[in-house]
Design a protein around this motif. Sequence first.
Motif, PDB file in Angstrom:
ATOM      1  N   UNK A 109       5.010  11.069  -3.472  1.00 13.64           N
ATOM      2  CA  UNK A 109       5.337  11.065  -1.960  1.00 13.64           C
ATOM      3  C   UNK A 109       4.190  11.378  -1.312  1.00 13.64           C
ATOM      4  N   UNK A 110       3.715  10.392  -0.417  1.00 18.04           N
ATOM      5  CA  UNK A 110       2.353  10.322   0.408  1.00 18.04           C
ATOM      6  C   UNK A 110       2.562  11.111   1.437  1.00 18.04           C
ATOM      7  N   UNK A 111       3.766  10.987   2.358  1.00 21.20           N
ATOM      8  CA  UNK A 111       4.230  11.666   3.536  1.00 21.20           C
ATOM      9  C   UNK A 111       5.640  11.912   3.530  1.00 21.20           C
ATOM     10  N   UNK A 112       5.844  13.097   3.177  1.00 19.31           N
ATOM     11  CA  UNK A 112       7.282  13.370   3.223  1.00 19.31           C
ATOM     12  C   UNK A 112       8.013  13.688   4.591  1.00 19.31           C
ATOM     13  N   UNK A 113       9.093  13.317   4.676  1.00 17.83           N
ATOM     14  CA  UNK A 113       9.473  13.441   5.900  1.00 17.83           C
ATOM     15  C   UNK A 113      10.739  14.692   6.193  1.00 17.83           C
ATOM     16  N   UNK A 114      10.652  15.343   7.385  1.00 21.58           N
ATOM     17  CA  UNK A 114      11.292  16.499   7.408  1.00 21.58           C
ATOM     18  C   UNK A 114      12.824  16.079   7.873  1.00 21.58           C
ATOM     19  N   UNK A 115      12.943  14.957   8.393  1.00 18.83           N
ATOM     20  CA  UNK A 115      14.419  14.665   8.884  1.00 18.83           C
ATOM     21  C   UNK A 115      15.243  14.012   7.858  1.00 18.83           C
ATOM     22  N   UNK A 116      14.568  13.032   6.884  1.00 17.74           N
ATOM     23  CA  UNK A 116      15.237  12.123   6.262  1.00 17.74           C
ATOM     24  C   UNK A 116      14.475  11.920   4.930  1.00 17.74           C
TER      25      UNK A 116
ATOM     26  N   UNK B 238       0.794  -1.082   0.015  1.00 16.91           N
ATOM     27  CA  UNK B 238       0.046   0.217   0.006  1.00 16.91           C
ATOM     28  C   UNK B 238       0.828   1.304  -0.235  1.00 16.91           C
ATOM     29  N   UNK B 239       1.672   1.318   0.961  1.00 21.51           N
ATOM     30  CA  UNK B 239       2.675   2.433   1.078  1.00 21.51           C
ATOM     31  C   UNK B 239       3.721   1.872   1.675  1.00 21.51           C
ATOM     32  N   UNK B 240       5.060   2.824   1.496  1.00 16.35           N
ATOM     33  CA  UNK B 240       6.194   2.223   2.126  1.00 16.35           C
ATOM     34  C   UNK B 240       7.167   3.325   2.134  1.00 16.35           C
ATOM     35  N   UNK B 241       8.163   3.415   3.155  1.00 17.45           N
ATOM     36  CA  UNK B 241       9.313   4.580   3.138  1.00 17.45           C
ATOM     37  C   UNK B 241      10.461   3.531   2.554  1.00 17.45           C
ATOM     38  N   UNK B 242      11.242   4.193   2.376  1.00 18.97           N
ATOM     39  CA  UNK B 242      12.605   3.561   1.785  1.00 18.97           C
ATOM     40  C   UNK B 242      13.117   2.604   2.557  1.00 18.97           C
TER      41      UNK B 242
ATOM     42  N   UNK C   4      14.919   9.282   3.487  1.00 20.60           N
ATOM     43  CA  UNK C   4      14.643   7.618   3.535  1.00 20.60           C
ATOM     44  C   UNK C   4      13.450   7.342   4.258  1.00 20.60           C
ATOM     45  N   UNK C   5      12.835   8.270   5.171  1.00 18.66           N
ATOM     46  CA  UNK C   5      11.667   8.225   5.958  1.00 18.66           C
ATOM     47  C   UNK C   5      10.546   8.590   5.331  1.00 18.66           C
ATOM     48  N   UNK C   6      10.679   9.071   4.247  1.00 21.91           N
ATOM     49  CA  UNK C   6       9.354   9.521   3.283  1.00 21.91           C
ATOM     50  C   UNK C   6       8.494   8.484   2.950  1.00 21.91           C
ATOM     51  N   UNK C   7       7.173   8.567   2.933  1.00 26.48           N
ATOM     52  CA  UNK C   7       6.499   7.523   2.762  1.00 26.48           C
ATOM     53  C   UNK C   7       5.914   7.603   1.276  1.00 26.48           C
ATOM     54  N   UNK C   8       6.205   6.704   0.283  1.00 22.30           N
ATOM     55  CA  UNK C   8       5.812   6.540  -1.410  1.00 22.30           C
ATOM     56  C   UNK C   8       4.397   5.883  -1.246  1.00 22.30           C
ATOM     57  N   UNK C   9       3.715   6.188  -2.428  1.00 22.32           N
ATOM     58  CA  UNK C   9       2.534   5.664  -2.749  1.00 22.32           C
ATOM     59  C   UNK C   9       2.135   5.555  -4.204  1.00 22.32           C
TER      60      UNK C   9
END
Length: 120
Positions: A60-67, A27-31, A69-74
Amino acid sequence: METIPKLPREELLQLEAELLYSLWYDGAASVLRLERRLGRPPAELLEGLEDLMRKEYVYVHWPSLYSPLQSVYYLTTKVRKRIAAMLKDAPRYRMKIFWELLCREQEGLPQRDILNAPTV
């Protein structure tokens, strides 16, 4: 974030197929999650995801402010509908829809007619 292509074209296409399958399945996943699941280095995964975003297959479904690699893709709705249409009659897809319906029922969510409509 544009990177210089490092993978040969055939290997990049294989990676993109693995990414599409993984995002369809999860469904969705981070790097970071994709790294654990596919066993590929984050740089390669980011390269594949960037190419898929350029083709408008992934966003990018949920961009990460920190890295990054933590952004969630969909998967985009267009791609999800195309995959659902291809797999609509497959028994595994029917089981996936059945499982989603059971999970919705268990969580107290209203039922949807997702057996006859592609999930988006």
